[in-house]
Design a protein around this motif. Structure first.
Motif, PDB file in Angstrom:
ATOM      1  N   ARG A   1      -1.947 -21.834 -34.017  1.00 27.80           N
ATOM      2  CA  ARG A   1      -0.955 -20.955 -33.391  1.00 27.80           C
ATOM      3  C   ARG A   1      -1.469 -19.515 -33.332  1.00 27.80           C
ATOM      4  O   ARG A   1      -1.216 -18.802 -32.367  1.00 27.80           O
ATOM      5  CB  ARG A   1       0.390 -21.059 -34.119  1.00 27.80           C
TER       6      ARG A   1
ATOM      7  N   ASP B   1      -3.960 -19.348 -30.473  1.00 28.59           N
ATOM      8  CA  ASP B   1      -3.248 -19.313 -29.183  1.00 28.59           C
ATOM      9  C   ASP B   1      -2.690 -17.916 -28.914  1.00 28.59           C
ATOM     10  O   ASP B   1      -2.763 -17.409 -27.793  1.00 28.59           O
ATOM     11  CB  ASP B   1      -2.092 -20.332 -29.178  1.00 28.59           C
ATOM     12  N   ALA B   2      -2.139 -17.292 -29.963  1.00 32.28           N
ATOM     13  CA  ALA B   2      -1.573 -15.952 -29.787  1.00 32.28           C
ATOM     14  C   ALA B   2      -2.668 -14.969 -29.384  1.00 32.28           C
ATOM     15  O   ALA B   2      -2.488 -14.162 -28.453  1.00 32.28           O
ATOM     16  CB  ALA B   2      -0.886 -15.503 -31.078  1.00 32.28           C
TER      17      ALA B   2
ATOM     18  N   LEU C   1      -5.452 -15.580 -27.860  1.00 33.42           N
ATOM     19  CA  LEU C   1      -5.871 -15.841 -26.475  1.00 33.42           C
ATOM     20  C   LEU C   1      -4.855 -15.251 -25.491  1.00 33.42           C
ATOM     21  O   LEU C   1      -5.227 -14.671 -24.465  1.00 33.42           O
ATOM     22  CB  LEU C   1      -6.025 -17.350 -26.244  1.00 33.42           C
ATOM     23  N   THR C   2      -3.570 -15.372 -25.821  1.00 32.08           N
ATOM     24  CA  THR C   2      -2.526 -14.818 -24.947  1.00 32.08           C
ATOM     25  C   THR C   2      -2.627 -13.293 -24.894  1.00 32.08           C
ATOM     26  O   THR C   2      -2.577 -12.690 -23.821  1.00 32.08           O
ATOM     27  CB  THR C   2      -1.121 -15.226 -25.463  1.00 32.08           C
ATOM     28  N   TRP C   3      -2.796 -12.659 -26.075  1.00 35.50           N
ATOM     29  CA  TRP C   3      -2.892 -11.193 -26.093  1.00 35.50           C
ATOM     30  C   TRP C   3      -4.087 -10.729 -25.253  1.00 35.50           C
ATOM     31  O   TRP C   3      -4.020  -9.724 -24.572  1.00 35.50           O
ATOM     32  CB  TRP C   3      -3.047 -10.664 -27.528  1.00 35.50           C
ATOM     33  N   ARG C   4      -5.151 -11.525 -25.325  1.00 35.82           N
ATOM     34  CA  ARG C   4      -6.351 -11.130 -24.564  1.00 35.82           C
ATOM     35  C   ARG C   4      -6.087 -11.248 -23.070  1.00 35.82           C
ATOM     36  O   ARG C   4      -6.476 -10.380 -22.297  1.00 35.82           O
ATOM     37  CB  ARG C   4      -7.536 -11.992 -24.974  1.00 35.82           C
ATOM     38  N   GLU C   5      -5.399 -12.316 -22.671  1.00 35.66           N
ATOM     39  CA  GLU C   5      -5.041 -12.449 -21.243  1.00 35.66           C
ATOM     40  C   GLU C   5      -4.186 -11.275 -20.792  1.00 35.66           C
ATOM     41  O   GLU C   5      -4.251 -10.836 -19.657  1.00 35.66           O
ATOM     42  CB  GLU C   5      -4.244 -13.735 -21.018  1.00 35.66           C
ATOM     43  N   GLN C   6      -3.397 -10.752 -21.738  1.00 37.70           N
ATOM     44  CA  GLN C   6      -2.522  -9.619 -21.401  1.00 37.70           C
ATOM     45  C   GLN C   6      -3.276  -8.285 -21.447  1.00 37.70           C
ATOM     46  O   GLN C   6      -2.676  -7.228 -21.268  1.00 37.70           O
ATOM     47  CB  GLN C   6      -1.336  -9.576 -22.374  1.00 37.70           C
TER      48      GLN C   6
ATOM     49  N   CYS D   1      -9.639 -11.632 -36.897  1.00 37.56           N
ATOM     50  CA  CYS D   1      -9.449 -11.122 -35.538  1.00 37.56           C
ATOM     51  C   CYS D   1     -10.229  -9.823 -35.394  1.00 37.56           C
ATOM     52  O   CYS D   1      -9.965  -8.845 -36.105  1.00 37.56           O
ATOM     53  CB  CYS D   1      -7.955 -10.885 -35.278  1.00 37.56           C
TER      54      CYS D   1
ATOM     55  N   GLN E   1       0.986  -7.124 -34.569  1.00 43.27           N
ATOM     56  CA  GLN E   1       1.397  -8.350 -33.867  1.00 43.27           C
ATOM     57  C   GLN E   1       1.140  -9.585 -34.738  1.00 43.27           C
ATOM     58  O   GLN E   1       1.933 -10.527 -34.734  1.00 43.27           O
ATOM     59  CB  GLN E   1       0.679  -8.454 -32.513  1.00 43.27           C
TER      60      GLN E   1
END
Ligand code: DP6
Length: 334
Positions: free
Chosen positions: A266, A269-270, A272-277, A293, A306
């Motif tokens: 999890r 995944d978070a 990866l999402t932050w990076r996409e953002q 990280c 975060q």
């Protein structure tokens, strides 16, 4: 140390380190000579301080970790490492080793890299050996492979080498070169279920192992260049590829080793999402479920915050590039 003396004492401090390109598998298990070179950063806020007291009256080595007298496997491993240093010193004196971590052991972050780097420098100091960084790094490697990378400062490369003298780590950039941060998301407490030691041994049973060994040289070069250029994207990308290769080997070893937990997944995944953002943050894992990280100083507070907001994250430790292992004047009480 002049044997006429009845006691000698020295204390050293060393940082843990996080590998961007990792050590996984050995060509010489007795000497911890790795199958490939690796690159890491010393973690300035995660330190071990160790006092070594040589006392003529002692008949056996003793070990105290975080105020707890410690015996069994931990003491045997420390004693074996002291034997290697005794051999260099030409001494038979036994030692009392008092060690303290400044980071929570309960968080599963017990680091043998910091421990064996501090022990090596303190013991060499107590015996009055004058060894250079490469010689100390080689000695530390005998205690724990990754400990050789906690001897030099800042950003460090461990060259594979071919024998005891040449398999050593050296600094490729000082700590002040780059304000890189490691925000460590602690998702599990306690000891690792499968030690790195078992992982190194099982690595060869994975069909993916030869491929990784064959291709690590180019990732080490890439990583070295990314650090020199302070290139976050390049460093992050090569770090993640190497991370996945190590864990793919672990998962395809016989028997397989799964270091990740649901919580780990999890957090990945978070990230990866932050990076996409648009947040430049990358991850890597050691032989355990906690997630390192990596980001630059400008984003560290946001990344740490975060991570703290995630229910699966028990604690976040933030580390910046740290110093090499060195002697200090203040001793721990023994
Ligand atoms: C996955 O044999 O140095 O962290 O069990 O702590 O002695 P200890 O570890 P070691 O293996 C380290 C494996 C690794 C990758 C790395 O740090 O390069």
């Amino acid at each position: 140390m002049p044997e006429a003396m009845r006691e000698a004492k020295a204390t050293a401090i060393a940082c843990a380190n996080i590998a961007f390109i990792k050590y996984w598998g050995r060509v010489n298990p007795a000497l911890n000579i790795p199958a490939n070179g690796s690159v890491s950063m010393c973690l300035g806020s995660l330190t071990t301080t160790t006092t070594v007291l040589l006392d003529e009256a002692l008949s056996a080595d003793e070990l105290v970790i975080n105020d707890e007298p410690t015996e069994g496997r931990a003491l045997e491993r420390v004693s074996r490492h002291l034997d290697a240093i005794r051999q260099v010193a030409g001494s038979r004196w036994r030692a009392k080793v008092v060690s303290r971590n400044n980071f929570p052991m309960a968080a599963g972050m017990a680091s043998s890299a910091a421990a064996y780097a501090a022990l090596t420098v303190a013991a060499a100091g107590a015996w009055g050996l004058s060894l250079d960084t490469a010689q100390l790094s080689a000695l530390a490697r005998l205690g724990s492979g990754s400990a050789c990378r906690s001897i030099p400062a800042g950003f460090v490369e461990w060259q594979q080498g071919s024998d005891h003298a040449s398999s050593v780590a050296y600094s490729i950039a000082p700590p002040e070169h780059w304000a890189l941060c490691d925000c460590i998301a602690i998702v599990a407490a306690g000891e690792k279920a499968v030690s790195s030691l078992q992982g190194h041994t099982l690595a060869e049973t994975s069909p993916l192992y030869p491929l990784r060994v064959r291709t690590t040289g180019s990732r080490v070069r890439d990583c070295r260049e990314a650090v020199a250029a302070r290139d976050m994207v390049r460093l992050g990308e090569v770090t993640e590829v190497d991370n996945f290769m190590l864990h793919a080997i672990a998962m395809t070893s016989e028997p397989p080793i799964h270091y990740w937990s649901d919580e780990t997944r999890r957090v990945l995944d978070a990230v990866l999402t932050w990076r996409e953002q648009g947040l430049p943050v990358y991850f890597t894992l050691d032989a355990g479920p906690n997630v390192h990280c990596l980001c630059e100083e400008a984003n560290a507070e946001q990344v740490a915050q975060q991570l703290r907001e995630m229910p699966e994250v028990l604690e976040v430790l933030v580390a910046r590039p740290g110093e090499g292992a060195h002697l200090v004047d203040e001793h721990l009480d023994s």
